[in-house]
Design an enzyme around this catalytic site. Structure first.
Site, PDB file in Angstrom:
ATOM      1  N   MET A   1       0.841  -1.194   0.000  1.00  0.00           N
ATOM      2  CA  MET A   1       0.000   0.000   0.000  1.00  0.00           C
ATOM      3  C   MET A   1       0.883   1.254   0.000  1.00  0.00           C
ATOM      4  O   MET A   1       0.415   2.352   0.300  1.00  0.00           O
ATOM      5  CB  MET A   1      -0.942  -0.005   1.199  1.00  0.00           C
TER       6      MET A   1
ATOM      7  N   HIS B   1       8.985  -3.467   3.594  1.00  0.00           N
ATOM      8  CA  HIS B   1       8.604  -3.697   2.193  1.00  0.00           C
ATOM      9  C   HIS B   1       9.848  -4.039   1.357  1.00  0.00           C
ATOM     10  O   HIS B   1       9.819  -4.954   0.530  1.00  0.00           O
ATOM     11  CB  HIS B   1       7.994  -2.433   1.575  1.00  0.00           C
TER      12      HIS B   1
ATOM     13  N   GLY C   1       4.699 -10.288   4.057  1.00  0.00           N
ATOM     14  CA  GLY C   1       5.420 -10.177   5.329  1.00  0.00           C
ATOM     15  C   GLY C   1       4.733 -10.967   6.431  1.00  0.00           C
ATOM     16  O   GLY C   1       3.509 -10.956   6.558  1.00  0.00           O
ATOM     17  N   GLN C   2       5.557 -11.629   7.219  1.00  0.00           N
ATOM     18  CA  GLN C   2       5.059 -12.321   8.415  1.00  0.00           C
ATOM     19  C   GLN C   2       4.443 -11.329   9.407  1.00  0.00           C
ATOM     20  O   GLN C   2       3.609 -11.688  10.227  1.00  0.00           O
ATOM     21  CB  GLN C   2       6.233 -13.063   9.061  1.00  0.00           C
TER      22      GLN C   2
END
Ligand code: AMP
Length: 299
Positions: free
Chosen positions: A30, A37, A147-148
């Site tokens: 986003m 990121h 992502g975790q």
């Protein structure tokens, strides 16, 4: 780096990549990019011949009282960061490019959203599943990277792409943190430096839980109560503090197998989440990623 605004433009570029048999990696975001990121983009660059990143603030995953309107937007800076990293394609669609007013189709994953964040954000994971399904159809990646940090989201997406036979392999990346343990998030922009210190209590509670499990504690109630009290002592309002099964997201009765320790709390008007996943087998306790390649439609 090519920049595309519409699905048609993306398809033309991707078809060009495909002609030479290149493996395509995809990182949906986003925007307002941070090192979390970028770690995913770097992972994609290592594994794939071409890497596409999308920046789309998806209105359908925000509730009516949530921060859609004020969500940080930083497209020019994001674009130059991605260019410098060596990303091949940036897809920045408008809301109209993704959602037509005549759209009637939903993508809804059952059960997994009935826990953790799903209880506090009704409809959120339907919005996530729909946009990711659309992005997978537009970009048609071979591999996609999540992502975790947003573990429940990653599990929803893995389930959705297996159930809908998307030929995409899902990879997870570790949560990238500030030095004090606070997980990087675009929403950290809303916090001043004293709030950031207090927000580090989320990670502190999770590390403490991990330590307790390492020391042999297997009763989730004992551990989650400690997690909650650590966060509350820092002055945050806890939304949930749970230990759940890593695949179903359902609270466990005993800490064993692949489990996720997950917390959500509010600080001022800001909602923060964090988690650690662990594999617990008798005395062996190790931190893991919630990555389930056996669910993948990828061959
Ligand atoms: P977002 O822009 O918040 O939708 O996030 C885009 C992707 O980056 C998602 O897969 C997130 O899970 C991932 N992500 C966000 N924060 C972090 C972080 N601190 N470390 C690793 N990945 C992250």
């Amino acid at each position: 780096m090519k920049v595309a605004k519409t699905p048609d433009e993306v398809r033309k570029i991707i078809n060009g990549f495909r002609k030479t048999g290149e493996i395509i990696g995809f990182v949906p975001t986003m925007g307002d990019l941070h090192q979390g990121h970028l770690s995913l983009v770097k992972m994609a660059l290592e594994k794939c011949d071409r890497v596409a990143v999308s920046i789309f603030i998806n209105p359908k995953q925000f509730g009516p009282k949530e921060d859609y309107a004020r969500y940080p937007r930083n497209e020019e800076k994001d674009q130059s960061i991605l260019e410098e990293l060596g990303c091949d394609l940036l897809f920045i669609p408008s809301v109209k490019d993704i959602y037509s007013t005549s759209g009637r189709t939903r993508v809804s994953v059952k059960d997994i959203p009935e826990h953790l964040c799903g209880l506090f954000r009704p409809g959120h994971f339907d919005g996530v599943a729909l946009v990711v399904a659309k992005l997978f159809n537009i970009i048609a990646p071979d591999m996609a990277f999540f992502g975790q940090k947003d573990a429940q989201q990653a599990v929803v997406i893995q389930r959705m792409s297996a159930d809908l036979n998307f030929p995409v392999r899902i990879f997870l990346g570790h949560t990238i943190r500030e030095e004090n343990g606070l997980a990087l998030s675009s929403r950290n922009r809303y916090l001043d430096s004293s709030a950031k210190k207090r927000a580090a209590s989320l990670y502190k509670s999770l590390s403490n839980a991990f330590r307790l499990i390492k020391m042999g504690e297997r009763n989730p109630k004992e551990i989650t109560a400690r997690m909650k009290s650590i966060i509350e002592s820092a002055g945050l309002e806890v939304e949930y503090s749970e230990i759940v099964n890593g695949k179903t997201m359902k609270a466990v009765g005993e800490v064993s197998g692949i489990v996720l320790m997950a917390v959500a709390a509010r600080l001022g008007g800001v909602r923060l989440i964090d988690n650690i996943a662990a594999r617990v087998e008798n005395d062996r306790v190790e931190e893991v990623l919630l990555e389930f390649p056996e669910w993948s439609g990828y061959e």
